[in-house]
Design a protein around this motif. Structure first.
Motif, PDB file in Angstrom:
ATOM      1  N   GLY A 167      62.204   8.183  42.654  1.00 42.15           N
ATOM      2  CA  GLY A 167      61.985   6.787  42.283  1.00 42.15           C
ATOM      3  C   GLY A 167      63.123   6.256  41.430  1.00 42.15           C
ATOM      4  O   GLY A 167      64.101   6.967  41.180  1.00 42.15           O
ATOM      5  N   ASP A 168      62.989   5.016  40.974  1.00 43.50           N
ATOM      6  CA  ASP A 168      64.041   4.394  40.154  1.00 43.50           C
ATOM      7  C   ASP A 168      63.973   4.929  38.715  1.00 43.50           C
ATOM      8  O   ASP A 168      63.178   5.827  38.410  1.00 43.50           O
ATOM      9  CB  ASP A 168      63.936   2.860  40.221  1.00 43.50           C
ATOM     10  N   ASP A 169      64.786   4.360  37.818  1.00 38.31           N
ATOM     11  CA  ASP A 169      64.859   4.870  36.436  1.00 38.31           C
ATOM     12  C   ASP A 169      63.500   4.857  35.752  1.00 38.31           C
ATOM     13  O   ASP A 169      63.121   5.806  35.069  1.00 38.31           O
ATOM     14  CB  ASP A 169      65.809   4.002  35.597  1.00 38.31           C
ATOM     15  N   SER A 170      62.749   3.766  35.935  1.00 40.23           N
ATOM     16  CA  SER A 170      61.451   3.643  35.280  1.00 40.23           C
ATOM     17  C   SER A 170      60.480   4.674  35.847  1.00 40.23           C
ATOM     18  O   SER A 170      59.846   5.440  35.113  1.00 40.23           O
ATOM     19  CB  SER A 170      60.921   2.211  35.467  1.00 40.23           C
ATOM     20  N   LEU A 171      60.385   4.748  37.174  1.00 44.80           N
ATOM     21  CA  LEU A 171      59.438   5.682  37.807  1.00 44.80           C
ATOM     22  C   LEU A 171      59.815   7.129  37.462  1.00 44.80           C
ATOM     23  O   LEU A 171      58.935   7.987  37.303  1.00 44.80           O
ATOM     24  CB  LEU A 171      59.420   5.442  39.326  1.00 44.80           C
ATOM     25  N   SER A 172      61.122   7.384  37.308  1.00 45.01           N
ATOM     26  CA  SER A 172      61.581   8.746  37.015  1.00 45.01           C
ATOM     27  C   SER A 172      61.159   9.223  35.632  1.00 45.01           C
ATOM     28  O   SER A 172      61.307  10.403  35.315  1.00 45.01           O
ATOM     29  CB  SER A 172      63.101   8.845  37.142  1.00 45.01           C
ATOM     30  N   LYS A 173      60.649   8.303  34.798  1.00 44.71           N
ATOM     31  CA  LYS A 173      60.187   8.716  33.458  1.00 44.71           C
ATOM     32  C   LYS A 173      58.666   8.827  33.416  1.00 44.71           C
ATOM     33  O   LYS A 173      58.099   9.176  32.385  1.00 44.71           O
ATOM     34  CB  LYS A 173      60.609   7.666  32.429  1.00 44.71           C
ATOM     35  N   ARG A 174      57.980   8.497  34.504  1.00 44.78           N
ATOM     36  CA  ARG A 174      56.511   8.406  34.417  1.00 44.78           C
ATOM     37  C   ARG A 174      55.839   9.762  34.663  1.00 44.78           C
ATOM     38  O   ARG A 174      56.325  10.586  35.432  1.00 44.78           O
ATOM     39  CB  ARG A 174      56.014   7.317  35.380  1.00 44.78           C
ATOM     40  N   PRO A 175      54.706   9.997  33.990  1.00 48.73           N
ATOM     41  CA  PRO A 175      54.079  11.324  34.037  1.00 48.73           C
ATOM     42  C   PRO A 175      53.441  11.635  35.393  1.00 48.73           C
ATOM     43  O   PRO A 175      52.653  10.848  35.907  1.00 48.73           O
ATOM     44  CB  PRO A 175      52.997  11.229  32.949  1.00 48.73           C
ATOM     45  N   MET A 176      53.824  12.793  35.937  1.00 47.51           N
ATOM     46  CA  MET A 176      53.262  13.220  37.214  1.00 47.51           C
ATOM     47  C   MET A 176      52.417  14.489  37.086  1.00 47.51           C
ATOM     48  O   MET A 176      51.751  14.877  38.041  1.00 47.51           O
ATOM     49  CB  MET A 176      54.387  13.433  38.244  1.00 47.51           C
ATOM     50  N   SER A 177      52.396  15.117  35.894  1.00 49.30           N
ATOM     51  CA  SER A 177      51.562  16.321  35.732  1.00 49.30           C
ATOM     52  C   SER A 177      50.109  15.977  36.021  1.00 49.30           C
ATOM     53  O   SER A 177      49.349  16.815  36.501  1.00 49.30           O
ATOM     54  CB  SER A 177      51.642  16.851  34.311  1.00 49.30           C
ATOM     55  N   ARG A 178      49.739  14.765  35.743  1.00 46.74           N
ATOM     56  CA  ARG A 178      48.358  14.323  35.986  1.00 46.74           C
ATOM     57  C   ARG A 178      47.956  14.431  37.458  1.00 46.74           C
ATOM     58  O   ARG A 178      46.774  14.553  37.757  1.00 46.74           O
ATOM     59  CB  ARG A 178      48.175  12.890  35.466  1.00 46.74           C
ATOM     60  N   ILE A 179      48.936  14.369  38.392  1.00 48.48           N
ATOM     61  CA  ILE A 179      48.575  14.637  39.799  1.00 48.48           C
ATOM     62  C   ILE A 179      48.936  16.060  40.196  1.00 48.48           C
ATOM     63  O   ILE A 179      48.249  16.683  40.993  1.00 48.48           O
ATOM     64  CB  ILE A 179      49.189  13.637  40.818  1.00 48.48           C
ATOM     65  N   ILE A 180      50.031  16.583  39.618  1.00 48.61           N
ATOM     66  CA  ILE A 180      50.474  17.928  40.014  1.00 48.61           C
ATOM     67  C   ILE A 180      49.359  18.941  39.712  1.00 48.61           C
ATOM     68  O   ILE A 180      49.028  19.778  40.557  1.00 48.61           O
ATOM     69  CB  ILE A 180      51.782  18.322  39.290  1.00 48.61           C
ATOM     70  N   GLU A 181      48.770  18.839  38.508  1.00 48.91           N
ATOM     71  CA  GLU A 181      47.767  19.844  38.110  1.00 48.91           C
ATOM     72  C   GLU A 181      46.579  19.917  39.078  1.00 48.91           C
ATOM     73  O   GLU A 181      46.292  20.987  39.607  1.00 48.91           O
ATOM     74  CB  GLU A 181      47.331  19.619  36.663  1.00 48.91           C
ATOM     75  N   PRO A 182      45.883  18.810  39.375  1.00 44.88           N
ATOM     76  CA  PRO A 182      44.764  18.961  40.320  1.00 44.88           C
ATOM     77  C   PRO A 182      45.208  19.334  41.733  1.00 44.88           C
ATOM     78  O   PRO A 182      44.516  20.092  42.423  1.00 44.88           O
ATOM     79  CB  PRO A 182      44.093  17.575  40.304  1.00 44.88           C
TER      80      PRO A 182
END
Ligand code: S3P
Length: 437
Positions: free
Chosen positions: A121-136
């Motif tokens: 993703g772009d600069d903003s999306l590249s900083k957003r948390p994805m552990s919240r989907i990775i974990e489940p």
């Protein structure tokens, strides 16, 4: 291009009728589900904003034929669905621009596919948390890599998914939807129990595509292995985009504005409840059903607003509207306190920071806290505001400019095109005065 500057000028009354941009959440879901359905899905009134176009391009890269036809009523999208087993390896990274929704929902869907994919993703999306989907998703059996829990994210083939019972630790429809979409090809049952209800467009649209799904209160269940059947989707106008016009019409004297065809799903309509608590005159007329979603025309009349208390439960139902609600609070009499809004810190920008900073520049007394802020209503002075490249911050402060003592200049507005490509034209049509510098 990144430095698109809005110049918002004090305005006289707003009046007339408008149909604002189409719903972004419903548009993404219609592209995603249409792509993996069997048969041709027809989508009317799809939002042609950059976020949804990113979703379309992602599925085109995975071999889905998606075309735009111009018909009398406007553009219609036809998606030649390939079924849940028909996507092809994309061959290159899937770039999802500024869109957290596209990123998280598509990651959920691809977690069960038998090919490798990388989402960026772009600069903003590249900083957003994805552990919240990775974990489940990993708990379901997916193989996913990310250096530090943010994009890019690589999904490896080979993970045979199994359904889980999931209690989301954050109130997020994107997380819920990612897990549900992974569940479509998982063995057994995927069950999600939310402690705070979030928007339910995925659940409603899965049912619209004929996928068996059970919803009881805040518990959602589906079994993997069924199919989606192509359908016809007519996307309503987006309450999140209407929000800017609602607040503008409330605070600009002598206004009366009708907003047509707006989705008023109860999991989205927190803004209407909050503004009514503040004293807003908003009539909900001509309520009707459109493809499993409730739609209405909203008539907004200038009102004397008073401050109010906004809590966590309110926030989840108005998650994207909090910035413009803060503008209403700053134009209201008295004090508004917002609690339980810490999720705003991980949106397209840190929206608590961006709003508090912008309001201070406008001369408003504001105290920022980790989970929200306290705002004392007052008068806006002329100021220069940084939108932090966040579409909703840019549009919210353009509304403040309608009632400021002088012009409000808003920097970095390019991303308004992600959710509301013709915002300036529509704003000016309603009586707002915004120019591009
Ligand atoms: C969305 C869910 C919300 C919202 C976003 C769209 C969706 O995010 O902020 O603009 O379409 O599911 P979260 O569910 O992560 O809060």
């Amino acid at each position: 291009m990144s430095n698109v500057i809005f110049h918002a000028h004090p305005s006289r009354r707003l009046q007339g009728q408008l149909r604002v941009a189409s719903d972004k959440s419903i548009s993404h879901r219609s592209v995603i589900l249409g792509s993996v359905a069997n048969g041709k899905t027809r989508i009317e009134n799809l939002l042609e904003g950059e976020d949804v176009l990113a979703s379309i391009r992602a599925f085109q890269r995975m071999g889905v034929n998606i075309v735009q036809n111009i018909e009398e009523r406007g553009p219609v999208y036809i998606i030649d669905g390939v079924g849940l087993n028909g996507l092809h390896a994309p061959g290159q990274h899937l770039y999802l621009g500024n869109s957290g929704t596209a990123f998280r929902l598509i990651a959920g869907l691809l977690a069960s596919q038998q090919f490798a994919s990388t989402l960026t993703g772009d600069d903003s999306l590249s900083k957003r948390p994805m552990s919240r989907i990775i974990e489940p998703l990993v708990q379901m059996g997916a193989i996913i890599h990310s250096a530090d829990g943010t994009p890019p994210l690589s999904i490896e083939p080979g993970g045979e998914l199994a359904g889980i019972t999931f209690h989301p630790p954050v109130a997020s429809a994107q997380v819920k939807s990612a897990v549900l979409l992974a569940g479509l090809k998982a063995s057994g049952e995927t069950r999600i129990i939310e402690s705070v209800p979030t928007r339910d467009h995925t659940e409603r649209m899965l049912a619209g595509f004929g996928y068996p799904i059970s919803v009881t209160g805040t518990e959602v269940r589906l079994e993997g292995g069924h199919a989606l059947t192509a359908t016809h989707v007519d996307v309503p106008a987006d309450l999140s985009s209407a929000a800017f016009f609602i607040v503008a019409a409330l605070i600009v004297p002598d206004s009366r504005l009708q907003l047509n065809d707006v989705g008023i799903n109860p999991r989205r309509s927190g803004i209407l409840d909050i503004l009514k608590r503040m004293g807003a005159d908003i009539e909900i007329e001509n309520t009707r059903w459109q493809g499993g979603e409730e739609v209405a025309d909203l008539v907004v009349t200038t009102s004397e607003l008073n401050g109010c208390e906004i809590h966590g439960g309110d926030v989840a139902l108005a998650i994207d509207e909090i910035p413009v609600i803060c503008i209403a609070a700053a134009a209201a009499k008295g004090i508004t306190t917002i609690h339980g809004a810490e999720e705003l810190r991980v949106k397209e920008s840190d929206r608590i920071r961006a709003v508090a900073e912008g309001l201070s520049r406008l001369g408003i007394e504001v105290v920022e806290r980790e989970d929200g802020m306290t705002i004392r209503g007052g008068e806006f002075r002329s100021a220069e505001i940084d939108s932090h490249a966040d579409h909703r911050i840019a549009m919210a402060f353009s509304v403040a400019g309608m009632v400021a003592k002088g012009d409000v200049r808003i920097m970095n507005c390019r991303n308004v095109a992600t959710s509301f490509p013709n915002y300036i034209e529509m704003a000016n049509q309603s009586g707002m005065q915004i120019t591009l510098e």
